[in-house]
Design a protein around this motif. Structure first.
Motif, PDB file in Angstrom:
ATOM      1  N   ARG A  22      -5.430   5.944  -1.993  1.00  0.00           N
ATOM      2  CA  ARG A  22      -6.849   6.028  -2.352  1.00  0.00           C
ATOM      3  C   ARG A  22      -7.081   5.556  -3.783  1.00  0.00           C
ATOM      4  O   ARG A  22      -8.109   4.917  -4.079  1.00  0.00           O
ATOM      5  CB  ARG A  22      -7.348   7.461  -2.155  1.00  0.00           C
ATOM      6  CG  ARG A  22      -7.357   7.883  -0.683  1.00  0.00           C
ATOM      7  CD  ARG A  22      -8.116   9.183  -0.475  1.00  0.00           C
ATOM      8  NE  ARG A  22      -7.410  10.326  -1.032  1.00  0.00           N
ATOM      9  CZ  ARG A  22      -6.466  11.015  -0.384  1.00  0.00           C
ATOM     10  NH1 ARG A  22      -6.098  10.662   0.834  1.00  0.00           N
ATOM     11  NH2 ARG A  22      -5.888  12.061  -0.955  1.00  0.00           N
ATOM     12  N   VAL A  23      -6.143   5.849  -4.663  1.00  0.00           N
ATOM     13  CA  VAL A  23      -6.240   5.343  -6.039  1.00  0.00           C
ATOM     14  C   VAL A  23      -6.156   3.817  -6.037  1.00  0.00           C
ATOM     15  O   VAL A  23      -6.919   3.137  -6.738  1.00  0.00           O
ATOM     16  CB  VAL A  23      -5.133   5.952  -6.917  1.00  0.00           C
ATOM     17  CG1 VAL A  23      -5.076   5.249  -8.277  1.00  0.00           C
ATOM     18  CG2 VAL A  23      -5.359   7.446  -7.102  1.00  0.00           C
ATOM     19  N   GLN A  24      -5.231   3.257  -5.259  1.00  0.00           N
ATOM     20  CA  GLN A  24      -5.112   1.801  -5.162  1.00  0.00           C
ATOM     21  C   GLN A  24      -6.411   1.171  -4.668  1.00  0.00           C
ATOM     22  O   GLN A  24      -6.862   0.146  -5.195  1.00  0.00           O
ATOM     23  CB  GLN A  24      -3.956   1.432  -4.231  1.00  0.00           C
ATOM     24  CG  GLN A  24      -2.583   1.703  -4.807  1.00  0.00           C
ATOM     25  CD  GLN A  24      -1.484   1.431  -3.795  1.00  0.00           C
ATOM     26  OE1 GLN A  24      -1.640   1.686  -2.599  1.00  0.00           O
ATOM     27  NE2 GLN A  24      -0.353   0.930  -4.267  1.00  0.00           N
ATOM     28  N   GLU A  25      -7.013   1.765  -3.643  1.00  0.00           N
ATOM     29  CA  GLU A  25      -8.270   1.243  -3.109  1.00  0.00           C
ATOM     30  C   GLU A  25      -9.355   1.241  -4.183  1.00  0.00           C
ATOM     31  O   GLU A  25     -10.126   0.277  -4.301  1.00  0.00           O
ATOM     32  CB  GLU A  25      -8.724   2.082  -1.918  1.00  0.00           C
ATOM     33  CG  GLU A  25      -7.876   1.909  -0.678  1.00  0.00           C
ATOM     34  CD  GLU A  25      -8.288   2.855   0.424  1.00  0.00           C
ATOM     35  OE1 GLU A  25      -9.149   3.734   0.170  1.00  0.00           O
ATOM     36  OE2 GLU A  25      -7.752   2.733   1.538  1.00  0.00           O
ATOM     37  N   ALA A  26      -9.419   2.312  -4.955  1.00  0.00           N
ATOM     38  CA  ALA A  26     -10.447   2.414  -5.993  1.00  0.00           C
ATOM     39  C   ALA A  26     -10.234   1.399  -7.107  1.00  0.00           C
ATOM     40  O   ALA A  26     -11.202   0.847  -7.658  1.00  0.00           O
ATOM     41  CB  ALA A  26     -10.465   3.836  -6.566  1.00  0.00           C
ATOM     42  N   LEU A  27      -8.974   1.136  -7.439  1.00  0.00           N
ATOM     43  CA  LEU A  27      -8.670   0.237  -8.548  1.00  0.00           C
ATOM     44  C   LEU A  27      -8.710  -1.245  -8.163  1.00  0.00           C
ATOM     45  O   LEU A  27      -8.895  -2.104  -9.031  1.00  0.00           O
ATOM     46  CB  LEU A  27      -7.279   0.550  -9.108  1.00  0.00           C
ATOM     47  CG  LEU A  27      -7.112   1.858  -9.866  1.00  0.00           C
ATOM     48  CD1 LEU A  27      -5.651   2.049 -10.256  1.00  0.00           C
ATOM     49  CD2 LEU A  27      -7.988   1.877 -11.112  1.00  0.00           C
ATOM     50  N   THR A  28      -8.523  -1.543  -6.876  1.00  0.00           N
ATOM     51  CA  THR A  28      -8.335  -2.932  -6.458  1.00  0.00           C
ATOM     52  C   THR A  28      -9.469  -3.878  -6.874  1.00  0.00           C
ATOM     53  O   THR A  28      -9.174  -4.994  -7.321  1.00  0.00           O
ATOM     54  CB  THR A  28      -8.088  -2.997  -4.933  1.00  0.00           C
ATOM     55  OG1 THR A  28      -6.746  -2.549  -4.682  1.00  0.00           O
ATOM     56  CG2 THR A  28      -8.219  -4.412  -4.403  1.00  0.00           C
ATOM     57  N   ARG A  41       0.835  -1.198   0.000  1.00  0.00           N
ATOM     58  CA  ARG A  41       0.000   0.000   0.000  1.00  0.00           C
ATOM     59  C   ARG A  41       0.876   1.256   0.000  1.00  0.00           C
ATOM     60  O   ARG A  41       1.862   1.342   0.735  1.00  0.00           O
ATOM     61  CB  ARG A  41      -0.903  -0.008   1.232  1.00  0.00           C
ATOM     62  CG  ARG A  41      -1.849   1.180   1.338  1.00  0.00           C
ATOM     63  CD  ARG A  41      -2.644   1.083   2.639  1.00  0.00           C
ATOM     64  NE  ARG A  41      -3.502   2.244   2.824  1.00  0.00           N
ATOM     65  CZ  ARG A  41      -4.732   2.342   2.343  1.00  0.00           C
ATOM     66  NH1 ARG A  41      -5.253   1.329   1.663  1.00  0.00           N
ATOM     67  NH2 ARG A  41      -5.464   3.422   2.551  1.00  0.00           N
ATOM     68  N   ASP A  44      -3.521  -2.747  -2.377  1.00  0.00           N
ATOM     69  CA  ASP A  44      -3.506  -1.929  -1.170  1.00  0.00           C
ATOM     70  C   ASP A  44      -3.167  -2.713   0.097  1.00  0.00           C
ATOM     71  O   ASP A  44      -3.597  -2.360   1.193  1.00  0.00           O
ATOM     72  CB  ASP A  44      -4.863  -1.235  -0.989  1.00  0.00           C
ATOM     73  CG  ASP A  44      -6.028  -2.219  -0.982  1.00  0.00           C
ATOM     74  OD1 ASP A  44      -5.816  -3.429  -1.219  1.00  0.00           O
ATOM     75  OD2 ASP A  44      -7.168  -1.768  -0.727  1.00  0.00           O
ATOM     76  N   TRP A  73      -2.850  10.160  -1.469  1.00  0.00           N
ATOM     77  CA  TRP A  73      -3.794   9.990  -2.568  1.00  0.00           C
ATOM     78  C   TRP A  73      -3.495   8.745  -3.389  1.00  0.00           C
ATOM     79  O   TRP A  73      -4.412   8.148  -3.972  1.00  0.00           O
ATOM     80  CB  TRP A  73      -3.802  11.234  -3.460  1.00  0.00           C
ATOM     81  CG  TRP A  73      -2.511  11.504  -4.189  1.00  0.00           C
ATOM     82  CD1 TRP A  73      -1.485  12.276  -3.779  1.00  0.00           C
ATOM     83  CD2 TRP A  73      -2.136  10.984  -5.474  1.00  0.00           C
ATOM     84  NE1 TRP A  73      -0.476  12.284  -4.714  1.00  0.00           N
ATOM     85  CE2 TRP A  73      -0.838  11.509  -5.769  1.00  0.00           C
ATOM     86  CE3 TRP A  73      -2.742  10.141  -6.397  1.00  0.00           C
ATOM     87  CZ2 TRP A  73      -0.170  11.197  -6.941  1.00  0.00           C
ATOM     88  CZ3 TRP A  73      -2.084   9.829  -7.579  1.00  0.00           C
ATOM     89  CH2 TRP A  73      -0.808  10.365  -7.838  1.00  0.00           C
ATOM     90  N   CYS A 100     -11.413  -4.068  -9.519  1.00  0.00           N
ATOM     91  CA  CYS A 100     -11.229  -4.464 -10.925  1.00  0.00           C
ATOM     92  C   CYS A 100      -9.894  -5.159 -11.123  1.00  0.00           C
ATOM     93  O   CYS A 100      -9.794  -6.139 -11.868  1.00  0.00           O
ATOM     94  CB  CYS A 100     -11.325  -3.240 -11.835  1.00  0.00           C
ATOM     95  SG  CYS A 100     -12.968  -2.503 -11.902  1.00  0.00           S
ATOM     96  N   ARG A 149      -4.185  -7.787  -4.855  1.00  0.00           N
ATOM     97  CA  ARG A 149      -4.658  -6.544  -4.249  1.00  0.00           C
ATOM     98  C   ARG A 149      -3.530  -5.507  -4.287  1.00  0.00           C
ATOM     99  O   ARG A 149      -2.379  -5.822  -4.000  1.00  0.00           O
ATOM    100  CB  ARG A 149      -5.080  -6.766  -2.799  1.00  0.00           C
ATOM    101  CG  ARG A 149      -6.283  -7.663  -2.625  1.00  0.00           C
ATOM    102  CD  ARG A 149      -6.698  -7.679  -1.161  1.00  0.00           C
ATOM    103  NE  ARG A 149      -7.115  -6.344  -0.744  1.00  0.00           N
ATOM    104  CZ  ARG A 149      -8.385  -5.983  -0.565  1.00  0.00           C
ATOM    105  NH1 ARG A 149      -9.354  -6.847  -0.776  1.00  0.00           N
ATOM    106  NH2 ARG A 149      -8.679  -4.754  -0.183  1.00  0.00           N
TER     107      ARG A 149
END
Length: 204
Positions: free
Chosen positions: A146-152, A139, A165, A143, A154, A163
């Motif tokens: 946060r991008v990693q969380e959003a992409l994980t 992780r 993050d 920011w 998919c 994963r």
């Protein structure tokens, strides 16, 4: 029975060919000075085999995905490498306590279902004084996290459960049976698959 990820397994080596050139020093570090009985945990298609084979080691490998495992067996045969490759998961290793002098973990813990349980299993199968060498993308901060969380969500579907993050080092640091002696950031990986850390943890 796990059907695995046949498309991901077929594309993995071609897609990571360029990255593997940058990973060579890190893979060499993962295996430098190892001796005795060694487990390559989550061996995938056998990327670590060229660094492990041809040495005086009792080699074992574990891989849950049948398609990855098939390719790993083919690579071992091409290298004329004597290595026992088994089906199994990091969360429940099919080996007795204190079975190994070393466990090598390379870009694996991003895709296990439970990192803490996997690290506890690594500690269990290590002999006292044995070590785990690991290389993992983890992780980020701010920011980028946060991008990693959003992409994980998919990313996991496309990349065999990976994963972006995971806070993997914390699982080693908090494990009461392991002593983390090395934890370093290394210059491999590109966002969102970054940062990347390598570490060494010794079984108490």
């Amino acid at each position: 029975m796990d059907d695995g990820h046949p498309l991901f397994a077929a594309l993995y080596d071609p897609l990571t060919r360029v990255a593997e050139r940058r990973l060579r020093p890190e893979r060499a570090w993962l295996t430098e000075g190892l001796s005795g009985r060694v487990l390559d945990l989550g061996c995938g298609t056998g990327a670590m085999f060229p660094y492990l084979c041809g040495r005086d080691l009792d080699l074992h490998a574990l891989e849950p995905d049948p398609h990855m495992r098939k390719r790993a067996k083919r690579r071992a045969a091409d290298l004329d490498c004597s290595i026992g490759i088994r089906e199994g998961r990091a969360e429940s290793l099919p080996y007795p306590d204190a079975s190994f002098d070393a466990v090598v973990v390379s870009l694996v813990l991003c895709s296990v279902s439970d990192v803490e349980e996997s690290v506890a299993e690594i500690a269990r199968v290590l002999a006292p004084g044995g070590e785990c060498r690991f290389l993992e993308h983890v992780r980020a901060e701010g920011w980028r996290a946060r991008v990693q969380e959003a992409l994980t969500p998919c990313w996991r579907r496309a990349a065999g459960g990976c994963r972006l993050d995971r806070e993997t080092p914390a699982a080693f640091v908090s494990n009461p049976d392991l002593r983390v002696e090395t934890l370093q950031r290394v210059p491999v990986g590109l966002p969102p698959v970054a940062p990347t850390l390598r570490g060494r943890a010794v079984r108490e």
